[in-house]
Every structure is written in structure tokens, then in C-alpha cells.
Enzyme design. Sequence first.
Site, short mmCIF file in Angstrom:
data_model
loop_
_atom_site.label_atom_id
_atom_site.label_comp_id
_atom_site.label_asym_id
_atom_site.label_seq_id
_atom_site.Cartn_x
_atom_site.Cartn_y
_atom_site.Cartn_z
N HIS A 8 3.86 7.10 3.74
CA HIS A 8 4.80 5.97 3.61
C HIS A 8 4.38 5.05 2.48
CE1 HIS A 8 1.90 4.15 6.64
NE2 HIS A 8 2.07 3.06 5.90
N GLU B 210 7.48 1.01 5.18
CA GLU B 210 6.91 -0.05 6.01
C GLU B 210 7.18 -1.37 5.31
OE1 GLU B 210 2.66 0.33 6.56
OE2 GLU B 210 2.53 -1.46 7.83
N HIS C 69 0.82 -1.21 0.00
CA HIS C 69 0.00 0.00 0.00
C HIS C 69 0.85 1.26 0.00
CE1 HIS C 69 0.34 -0.89 4.44
NE2 HIS C 69 0.49 0.42 4.55
C1 LIG Z 1 -1.39 0.48 10.68
C2 LIG Z 1 -0.05 0.34 9.99
C3 LIG Z 1 -0.21 -0.57 8.76
O1 LIG Z 1 -0.25 -0.13 7.60
O2 LIG Z 1 -0.33 -1.80 9.01
C4 LIG Z 1 0.54 1.70 9.63
O3 LIG Z 1 0.83 2.05 8.51
S1 LIG Z 1 0.79 2.73 10.97
C5 LIG Z 1 1.45 4.24 10.30
C6 LIG Z 1 1.91 5.15 11.39
N1 LIG Z 1 3.12 4.63 12.05
C7 LIG Z 1 4.36 5.04 11.74
O4 LIG Z 1 4.56 5.91 10.91
C8 LIG Z 1 5.48 4.42 12.56
C9 LIG Z 1 6.85 4.83 12.13
N2 LIG Z 1 6.99 6.29 12.15
C10 LIG Z 1 7.66 6.97 13.07
O5 LIG Z 1 8.21 6.40 14.02
C11 LIG Z 1 7.70 8.46 12.95
O6 LIG Z 1 6.60 8.87 12.12
C12 LIG Z 1 9.02 9.00 12.38
C13 LIG Z 1 9.33 8.46 10.99
C14 LIG Z 1 10.17 8.67 13.34
C15 LIG Z 1 8.90 10.52 12.24
O7 LIG Z 1 8.40 11.07 13.41
P1 LIG Z 1 8.28 12.63 13.58
O8 LIG Z 1 7.68 13.25 12.36
O9 LIG Z 1 7.60 12.88 14.88
O10 LIG Z 1 9.80 13.01 13.72
P2 LIG Z 1 10.52 14.34 13.43
O11 LIG Z 1 9.52 15.48 13.45
O12 LIG Z 1 11.67 14.39 14.36
O13 LIG Z 1 11.04 14.14 11.94
C16 LIG Z 1 12.34 13.70 11.65
C17 LIG Z 1 12.63 13.98 10.19
O14 LIG Z 1 11.95 12.99 9.40
C18 LIG Z 1 11.08 13.62 8.46
N3 LIG Z 1 9.87 12.83 8.33
C19 LIG Z 1 8.97 12.56 9.29
N4 LIG Z 1 7.99 11.78 8.85
C20 LIG Z 1 8.27 11.56 7.54
C21 LIG Z 1 7.61 10.83 6.53
N5 LIG Z 1 6.49 10.19 6.77
N6 LIG Z 1 8.17 10.80 5.30
C22 LIG Z 1 9.32 11.45 5.05
N7 LIG Z 1 10.00 12.17 5.99
C23 LIG Z 1 9.47 12.22 7.21
C24 LIG Z 1 10.82 14.99 9.05
O15 LIG Z 1 10.47 15.92 8.05
C25 LIG Z 1 12.15 15.32 9.68
O16 LIG Z 1 13.04 15.79 8.72
P3 LIG Z 1 13.94 17.09 8.93
O17 LIG Z 1 14.76 16.76 10.14
O18 LIG Z 1 14.76 17.18 7.68
O19 LIG Z 1 12.99 18.20 9.14
CO LIG Z 2 0.83 1.36 6.48
#
Ligand SMILES: C[C@@H](C(=O)O)C(=O)SCCNC(=O)CCNC(=O)[C@H](O)C(C)(C)COP(=O)(O)OP(=O)(O)OC[C@H]1O[C@@H](n2cnc3c(N)ncnc32)[C@H](O)[C@@H]1OP(=O)(O)O
Ligand SMILES: [Co+2]
Length: 134
Positions: free
Chosen positions: A79, A130, A7
Site C-alpha cells: 500500500h 492508507e 510511507h
Molecule cells: C500499521 C498500519 C500503519 O501503517 O499505520 C498499516 O499499514 S496496517 C497494514 C495492513 N492492514 C490493511 O491492509 C488493512 C486494509 N486491508 C484490507 O482490508 C485487505 O488487505 C483487503 C484490501 C480488503 C484485501 O484483503 P484480501 O487480500 O484478503 O482480499 P481478497 O483476497 O478478497 O482480494 C480482493 C482483491 O483485491 C486485490 N488486493 C488485495 N490486496 C491488495 C493490495 N494490497 N493491493 C492491490 N490489490 C490488492 C486482490 O488481488 C483481489 O483482486 P482480484 O479479485 O482481482 O483477484
Molecule cells: Co501503512
Amino acid sequence: MIGRLNHIAIAVPDLAKAAELYRTVMGAKVSAPKAQPAHGVTVVFVELPNTKIELLHPLGEKSPIANFLARNADGGIHHVCYEVEDIYAARDKLKAGGARVLGDGEPKIGAHDKPVLFLHPKDFTGTLIELEQV
Ligand SMILES: C[C@@H](C(=O)O)C(=O)SCCNC(=O)CCNC(=O)[C@H](O)C(C)(C)COP(=O)(O)OP(=O)(O)OC[C@H]1O[C@@H](n2cnc3c(N)ncnc32)[C@H](O)[C@@H]1OP(=O)(O)O
Ligand SMILES: [Co+2]
């Protein structure tokens, strides 16, 4: 190692509005919203012939997508999810190559009741990835 595209996820500020947009304007088959408390999101799946779109909205106080939506008020692509056959083998190979696995590094059960892991966007040309074991 990676297989099919499972996805593409889009974070949205209004889940009902986004689901309705895909159902009516785009003419797609759209699921009911489902809370994923372990992931801090509520999801709606849009079924396409060759893949799915996952509409995401924050759930709870500590949603991992809260900062993303604060930075992208209209929403945006959040993502991509690739399928793998063995998530532990994939994780270990990626870690050995220097990629950062998010969270505690252990797979969680995802929206399709299969194990999933996330890889840091900074390690993959700015795209949050993912992996889902199928
Ligand atoms: C249900 C399940 C499923 O399908 O089965 C799902 O999908 S659950 C979907 C939801 N779950 C997840 O997303 C889990 C994994 N994600 C995470 O742990 C988090 O979202 C992070 C990826 C660590 C980002 O967290 P957060 O935005 O709070 O961190 P941050 O503000 O410090 O951002 C760090 C840097 O990463 C960038 N950044 C953040 N999110 C981003 C994204 N989605 N795509 C690309 N870049 C991204 C920011 O712009 C920043 O860059 P700069 O430093 O350059 O400004
Ligand atoms: Co997902």
C-alpha cells in the site's frame, strides 16, 4: 486534499531478513520491529530522507495481509500512505465519491499513533491506499 507521501508499505515473508537487507545492503536507518495487534501486522520502518518504507509481516490468525503474501510469495508493494489534515472530512468526501472505506469505516490508531483508514484497491487503480491524519 491528499498531502505528503507518508510511507510505502512492502509485505515481506521474512521480516528480520528484509530489515537486515535494508540496513546492510541499502545502508538505511531501520527501526526495531513493532507488533501492531490492532492491524494484524508487525512493522519495521526504514527511514529515507523524504519518506519511509514500512516493512510488513502478518501477525495473528486473521492478518489482512495473509492472502496478499500467499499470492506474492517473495513479498511485494502492499500500500501507499498519504497524509491528510482531517481524516473524517477526507473519508466523507471519498465515500460521497463512491470509494469503499475498509473495515468498519472508522479510523484506527496506526503505527505512528495517528488515525488511519484504508481504501479499497479496486477503487484506486489497483492500489490499496492508507490515509493518515497528521
Ligand atoms: C500499521 C498500519 C500503519 O501503517 O499505520 C498499516 O499499514 S496496517 C497494514 C495492513 N492492514 C490493511 O491492509 C488493512 C486494509 N486491508 C484490507 O482490508 C485487505 O488487505 C483487503 C484490501 C480488503 C484485501 O484483503 P484480501 O487480500 O484478503 O482480499 P481478497 O483476497 O478478497 O482480494 C480482493 C482483491 O483485491 C486485490 N488486493 C488485495 N490486496 C491488495 C493490495 N494490497 N493491493 C492491490 N490489490 C490488492 C486482490 O488481488 C483481489 O483482486 P482480484 O479479485 O482481482 O483477484
Ligand atoms: Co501503512
